[in-house]
Motif scaffolding. Structure first.
Motif, PDB file in Angstrom:
ATOM      1  N   SER A  52     -10.118   7.120   1.448  1.00  7.69           N
ATOM      2  CA  SER A  52      -9.190   7.596   2.464  1.00  7.69           C
ATOM      3  C   SER A  52      -8.168   8.555   1.905  1.00  7.69           C
ATOM      4  N   GLU A  53      -8.010   8.624   0.556  1.00  5.38           N
ATOM      5  CA  GLU A  53      -7.003   9.500  -0.014  1.00  5.38           C
ATOM      6  C   GLU A  53      -7.599  10.814  -0.514  1.00  5.38           C
ATOM      7  N   GLU A  54      -8.916  10.914  -0.538  1.00  5.09           N
ATOM      8  CA  GLU A  54      -9.534  12.081  -1.161  1.00  5.09           C
ATOM      9  C   GLU A  54      -9.471  13.320  -0.280  1.00  5.09           C
ATOM     10  N   TYR A 112       1.446   3.581  -6.259  1.00  3.32           N
ATOM     11  CA  TYR A 112       0.126   3.268  -6.820  1.00  3.32           C
ATOM     12  C   TYR A 112      -0.280   4.329  -7.849  1.00  3.32           C
ATOM     13  N   LEU A 113      -0.073   5.629  -7.528  1.00  2.00           N
ATOM     14  CA  LEU A 113      -0.430   6.679  -8.470  1.00  2.00           C
ATOM     15  C   LEU A 113       0.403   6.597  -9.753  1.00  2.00           C
ATOM     16  N   ALA A 114       1.682   6.268  -9.613  1.00  2.00           N
ATOM     17  CA  ALA A 114       2.527   6.132 -10.803  1.00  2.00           C
ATOM     18  C   ALA A 114       2.042   4.980 -11.687  1.00  2.00           C
ATOM     19  N   PHE A 115       1.669   3.863 -11.058  1.00  2.00           N
ATOM     20  CA  PHE A 115       1.150   2.736 -11.836  1.00  2.00           C
ATOM     21  C   PHE A 115      -0.160   3.095 -12.516  1.00  2.00           C
ATOM     22  N   ALA A 174       0.829  -1.207   0.000  1.00  2.00           N
ATOM     23  CA  ALA A 174       0.000   0.000   0.000  1.00  2.00           C
ATOM     24  C   ALA A 174       0.865   1.260   0.000  1.00  2.00           C
ATOM     25  N   ASN A 175       1.656   1.414  -1.055  1.00  3.92           N
ATOM     26  CA  ASN A 175       2.475   2.612  -1.237  1.00  3.92           C
ATOM     27  C   ASN A 175       1.720   3.553  -2.172  1.00  3.92           C
ATOM     28  N   TYR A 176       1.235   4.627  -1.621  1.00  2.00           N
ATOM     29  CA  TYR A 176       0.320   5.477  -2.379  1.00  2.00           C
ATOM     30  C   TYR A 176       0.980   6.112  -3.594  1.00  2.00           C
TER      31      TYR A 176
END
Length: 566
Positions: free
Chosen positions: A555-557, A521-524, A516-518
């Motif tokens: 949870s990220e919004e 995750y965004l880069a992917f 769970a590396n945010y």
């Protein structure tokens, strides 16, 4: 506890005698291990008279010396065991007992005691059920102890102990009786003869005015009292100053804490050492001795309580300094709490034991402590709620320092877990403190403990897109997610044609990114979106408007943590 510490002090100074009474005979002659015979009034009176007489002989001939003091402790203890000191505060047992013995012996040497065979012995006690006997024509009473560790023994009664000085004042002008065991001038010798640390010749060589008695003490004794008190206060101040301010530069920390603990321990023993010197060598007595004894023990007990409370903090600091305890975590707070509670309990025990040394009944002390505890509990209700809340947080462990959580609408990193509150550093940079009582009752979302990040996206195609191109679009997305980065076998991606309606055709996709590396995750997700867009453009598959909707995890919004992923 107080008795043990006194014993340690006496040993350190090599003073270790239960009393300052000397004796003429050697250890072998006096049988120091022989039990004190107090089985009857006759036995008690004989033991008392012979023991004090033996003390007087050696004392008047030899004075006090270090060697004789060490040999005379057993006989002195035997004399005190003839007195019922149960109503005298333990802190002044020895001083009061010795002065009482000197007064009683002076009185008994001046009155008629009658023939020895008229003193009740064990046989008369057993046959007649005797429990109390008064010396002829006096109020000096020897009676049987009814309860306690010395139950059944015959001792000079508490009333006799209390009035011994008054009896002496009444008879001090009477002549001594012609008796083998008389001890003329014993009381004056007891009052004015110095201990072995002060040379006898030095005191006797002082001018006459130094031996004048004022308020029960000689002038030289008052001077010794003032000088000893001043030196003790200076020593305590110097040791306290050194331990408080001169240890900040010491390293490592454990050495600094050790010195900070040893210095107060040393300082608190000074009042007892001063009391011993005043009592055994300056030989103060009477009211002055009582006042000095009470004040010395009071200072000692108060200092000991302060040292115990400080020791809890030092011990906690030493434990927290170890590498396996987080300095700002809840474990460190509980180390502090346990050490603090332990030190408070130790201080309470000292308070109760010390109160008994001052003659205050245990029931009174316990009742006082209970009332104080109730008052504190009522005044600190909110604080206690938060402490109990921290207990629930400790048992449940929903988070720890460094975790990112959402609690009571706040999203942030846990910076510190205290006994009263938990501090969060919000993603906006602000810090918020939430009471632990609320933390134990609210819903907590621990983002840091998620095993993965789930991505959900919806691709909208125009409603008039041919079926073949719709199938191709679904396949393109499935191929892009096949064995993708961060995928685990137990969480394969899912792609479905879900919506078919008049305005659009919808393709929905689900995928799970591990760990769970945010930021990873965004880069992917960015790479996935570009790949799908390029494939759709090559296949001439149009997007509806809105063409692509990506749902980020809830949870990220609320914000993006610009620090490195934790």
């Amino acid at each position: 506890m107080a008795r043990l510490i006194v014993g340690v002090v006496a040993t350190l100074f090599a003073f270790g005698s239960a009393t300052a009474w000397p004796q003429a005979a050697s250890v072998e002659e006096s049988h120091p291990l022989r039990a004190t015979d107090t089985s009857s009034p006759r036995a008690t009176l004989k033991t008392f008279l012979s023991s004090v007489h033996e003390v007087y002989q050696g004392f008047s001939q030899e004075g006090r010396s270090f060697e004789s003091e060490a040999e005379r402790s057993a006989l002195g203890a035997r004399i005190l065991r003839c007195l019922d000191l149960s109503e005298v505060a333990e802190s002044v047992h020895d001083g009061v007992g010795r002065e009482t013995a000197a007064c009683l012996k002076e009185v008994l040497d001046r009155i008629e005691l009658g023939p020895e065979d008229t003193w009740p012995d064990t046989k008369q006690v057993d046959e007649g059920g005797l429990s109390k006997w008064a010396i002829s024509d006096t109020e000096i009473i020897i009676q049987r102890v009814k309860e306690g560790p010395r139950e059944g023994e015959f001792l000079f009664s508490p009333e006799t102990v209390d009035r011994a000085a008054d009896f002496y004042v009444l008879v001090k002008d009477l002549p001594y009786k012609e008796r083998q065991s008389i001890t003329p001038g014993l009381y004056q010798l007891y009052l004015s003869e110095p201990g072995w640390l002060l040379p006898r010749s030095l005191v006797q060589g002082l001018p006459a005015w130094a031996h004048v008695r004022l308020l029960g003490q000689a002038v030289w004794q008052w001077a010794g009292l003032v000088l000893t008190t001043g030196v003790s206060l200076v020593l305590m101040s110097v040791i306290y100053y050194f331990g408080r301010w001169r240890t900040s530069h010491l390293r490592p920390n454990w050495l600094r804490y050790l010195v900070m603990l040893v210095c107060p321990l040393t300082a608190m023993l000074i009042p007892l050492a001063a009391l011993y010197f005043l009592e055994q060598h300056i030989r103060i007595s009477g009211t002055a001795l009582l006042v000095v004894s009470y004040l010395s023990w009071l200072i000692f007990l108060l200092t000991l309580m302060v040292v115990l409370l400080g020791a809890g903090n030092y011990l906690a600091a030493l434990i927290i300094a170890t590498p396996w305890v987080q300095p700002h975590g809840l474990d460190s707070q509980w180390v502090r709490l346990v050490c603090r509670v332990g030190s408070i309990l130790a201080a309470i025990i000292v308070f109760l034991e010390g109160g008994q040394q001052f003659g205050i009944p245990l029931t009174t002390l316990v009742a006082s402590a209970g009332v104080c505890g109730l008052a504190v509990a009522l005044a600190a209700q909110d604080t206690l709620k938060n402490v109990f809340g921290s207990i629930m947080v400790t048992l449940d462990k929903p988070f720890q320092v460094g975790d990112r959580i959402v609690a009571k609408g706040y999203d942030g990193i846990v910076e510190e877990i205290g006994l009263r509150s938990t501090k969060l550093r919000l993603l906006t940079g602000h810090q918020v403190s939430i009471p632990n009582d609320d933390m134990s009752r609210c819903d907590i979302e621990n983002i840091s403990r998620r095993p993965h990040i789930r991505g959900v996206a919806k691709i909208q195609l125009p409603s008039d897109t041919p079926t073949a191109k719709v199938k191709r679009a679904v396949q393109i997305v499935r191929d892009a997610l096949h064995d993708h980065e961060g995928m685990e076998e137990t969480y394969p991606p899912r792609v479905f044609l879900r919506d078919v309606n008049e305005s659009s055709t919808g393709i929905v996709l689900f995928y799970w990114y591990h760990p769970a590396n945010y930021w990873a995750y965004l880069a992917f997700t960015e790479g996935l979106n570009l790949q799908v867009m390029e494939q759709f453009e090559a296949e001439r598959i149009p997007f509806a408007s809105p063409a692509l909707t990506v749902h980020l995890p809830d949870s990220e919004e609320s914000g993006i943590d610009m620090r490195s992923e934790r």
